[in-house]
Design a protein around this motif. Sequence first.
Motif, PDB file in Angstrom:
ATOM      1  N   TYR A  33       0.845  -1.198   0.000  1.00  0.00           N
ATOM      2  CA  TYR A  33       0.000   0.000   0.000  1.00  0.00           C
ATOM      3  C   TYR A  33       0.880   1.248   0.000  1.00  0.00           C
ATOM      4  O   TYR A  33       1.931   1.274   0.637  1.00  0.00           O
ATOM      5  N   TYR A  35       0.404   5.337   1.018  1.00  0.00           N
ATOM      6  CA  TYR A  35      -0.416   6.377   1.647  1.00  0.00           C
ATOM      7  C   TYR A  35       0.411   7.658   1.622  1.00  0.00           C
ATOM      8  O   TYR A  35       1.623   7.642   1.460  1.00  0.00           O
ATOM      9  N   GLN A  37       0.697  11.501   3.940  1.00  0.00           N
ATOM     10  CA  GLN A  37       0.233  12.297   5.073  1.00  0.00           C
ATOM     11  C   GLN A  37       0.670  13.725   4.859  1.00  0.00           C
ATOM     12  O   GLN A  37       1.873  14.035   4.907  1.00  0.00           O
ATOM     13  N   GLN A  41      -2.599  16.337   8.905  1.00  0.00           N
ATOM     14  CA  GLN A  41      -3.721  15.507   8.486  1.00  0.00           C
ATOM     15  C   GLN A  41      -3.431  14.027   8.727  1.00  0.00           C
ATOM     16  O   GLN A  41      -2.319  13.643   9.078  1.00  0.00           O
ATOM     17  N   GLY A  42      -4.457  13.229   8.549  1.00  0.00           N
ATOM     18  CA  GLY A  42      -4.290  11.792   8.675  1.00  0.00           C
ATOM     19  C   GLY A  42      -3.693  11.196   7.414  1.00  0.00           C
ATOM     20  O   GLY A  42      -3.411  11.892   6.449  1.00  0.00           O
ATOM     21  N   LEU A  43      -3.501   9.889   7.448  1.00  0.00           N
ATOM     22  CA  LEU A  43      -2.963   9.198   6.287  1.00  0.00           C
ATOM     23  C   LEU A  43      -4.063   9.020   5.244  1.00  0.00           C
ATOM     24  O   LEU A  43      -5.190   8.645   5.576  1.00  0.00           O
ATOM     25  N   PHE A  45      -5.094   7.127   1.706  1.00  0.00           N
ATOM     26  CA  PHE A  45      -4.777   5.996   0.832  1.00  0.00           C
ATOM     27  C   PHE A  45      -4.547   6.482  -0.603  1.00  0.00           C
ATOM     28  O   PHE A  45      -5.286   7.330  -1.120  1.00  0.00           O
ATOM     29  N   TYR A  48      -3.004   0.402  -3.964  1.00  0.00           N
ATOM     30  CA  TYR A  48      -2.487  -0.835  -3.392  1.00  0.00           C
ATOM     31  C   TYR A  48      -2.340  -1.909  -4.450  1.00  0.00           C
ATOM     32  O   TYR A  48      -3.065  -1.922  -5.451  1.00  0.00           O
ATOM     33  N   ASP A  56      -5.357  -1.382  -7.211  1.00  0.00           N
ATOM     34  CA  ASP A  56      -6.461  -0.465  -6.888  1.00  0.00           C
ATOM     35  C   ASP A  56      -5.889   0.943  -6.860  1.00  0.00           C
ATOM     36  O   ASP A  56      -5.199   1.303  -5.922  1.00  0.00           O
ATOM     37  N   SER A  58      -7.651   3.735  -6.840  1.00  0.00           N
ATOM     38  CA  SER A  58      -8.764   4.648  -6.580  1.00  0.00           C
ATOM     39  C   SER A  58      -8.377   5.863  -5.750  1.00  0.00           C
ATOM     40  O   SER A  58      -9.087   6.867  -5.759  1.00  0.00           O
ATOM     41  N   LEU A  91       4.101   7.293   2.640  1.00  0.00           N
ATOM     42  CA  LEU A  91       4.335   6.089   3.437  1.00  0.00           C
ATOM     43  C   LEU A  91       3.931   4.854   2.652  1.00  0.00           C
ATOM     44  O   LEU A  91       2.910   4.831   1.978  1.00  0.00           O
ATOM     45  N   ARG A  98      -4.288  -9.122   1.469  1.00  0.00           N
ATOM     46  CA  ARG A  98      -5.163  -7.950   1.578  1.00  0.00           C
ATOM     47  C   ARG A  98      -6.262  -8.171   2.614  1.00  0.00           C
ATOM     48  O   ARG A  98      -7.114  -7.325   2.787  1.00  0.00           O
ATOM     49  N   THR A  99      -6.240  -9.325   3.267  1.00  0.00           N
ATOM     50  CA  THR A  99      -7.242  -9.572   4.303  1.00  0.00           C
ATOM     51  C   THR A  99      -7.135  -8.486   5.369  1.00  0.00           C
ATOM     52  O   THR A  99      -6.049  -8.207   5.854  1.00  0.00           O
ATOM     53  N   PRO A 100      -8.263  -7.874   5.737  1.00  0.00           N
ATOM     54  CA  PRO A 100      -8.195  -6.756   6.686  1.00  0.00           C
ATOM     55  C   PRO A 100      -7.501  -7.091   8.006  1.00  0.00           C
ATOM     56  O   PRO A 100      -6.881  -6.213   8.607  1.00  0.00           O
ATOM     57  N   GLN A 104      -0.860  -4.310   8.645  1.00  0.00           N
ATOM     58  CA  GLN A 104      -0.038  -3.552   7.709  1.00  0.00           C
ATOM     59  C   GLN A 104       1.157  -2.967   8.464  1.00  0.00           C
ATOM     60  O   GLN A 104       0.984  -2.297   9.480  1.00  0.00           O
TER      61      GLN A 104
END
Lengths: 115, 114
Positions: A33, A35, A37, A41-43, A45, A48, A56, A58, A91, A98-100, A104
């Motif tokens: 993946y 990302y 930042q 702010q937050g990370l 996406f 991936y 992906d 997107s 990052l 890719r299983t949640p 990571q």
Amino acid sequence: GAGVSQSPSNKVTEKGKDVELRCDPISGHTALYWYRQRLGQGLEFLIYFQGNSAPDKSGLPSDRFSAERTGESVSTLTIQRTQQEDSAVYLCASSLSRTPTDTQYFGPGTRLTVL
Amino acid sequence: DQQVKQNSPSLSVQEGRISILNCDYTNSMFDYFLWYKKYPAEGPTFLISISSIKDKNEDGRFTVFLNKSAKHLSLHIVPSQPGDSAVYFCAASAPYNQGGKLIFGQGTELSVKP
């Protein structure tokens, strides 16, 4: 064992130049993946990769951004014609799949500054 | 469209006391949540997670609580230690058919004072 590594750790570039950021994932991790930042702010996406499946894309903010990954190894994120708003920490993370529930693991990031 | 929100940018607590970090989400399809901790100049490191089939998960000094009806989760650290000072990110995992990408909140900077 070795974790996720990224290079360079810092990159300063002029507006309009192209930059290439590199990520070496943990060996055996099929998912990778990217990302970013931005300051305060937050990370966010970006993209991936999972094995040989189509990535992906997107989260890529514009067509100036692209990424490649060769098999299950190194990935490169390329930003063409950089703009000041591209300044951020980029990052990379990898996981077994890719299983949640697969954790990571993040690299230290590349701090990009566009002047 | 911020799907995961951490409304407190910073939190300061005394060593030995409890730290409570909060997180809200908007997408009811999220079913797996994580907390990551980040020190300056380092990448985030995984801290603890919770599945939506549970309402609590505990790991040592760290406990995560999930309230699905309120779309709210919280991280409790007790007792807090100076080494816990870091930025904490709440994240939700996208459903499996969307890959394992994480949707992060903005982070809360925790400062634990001796």
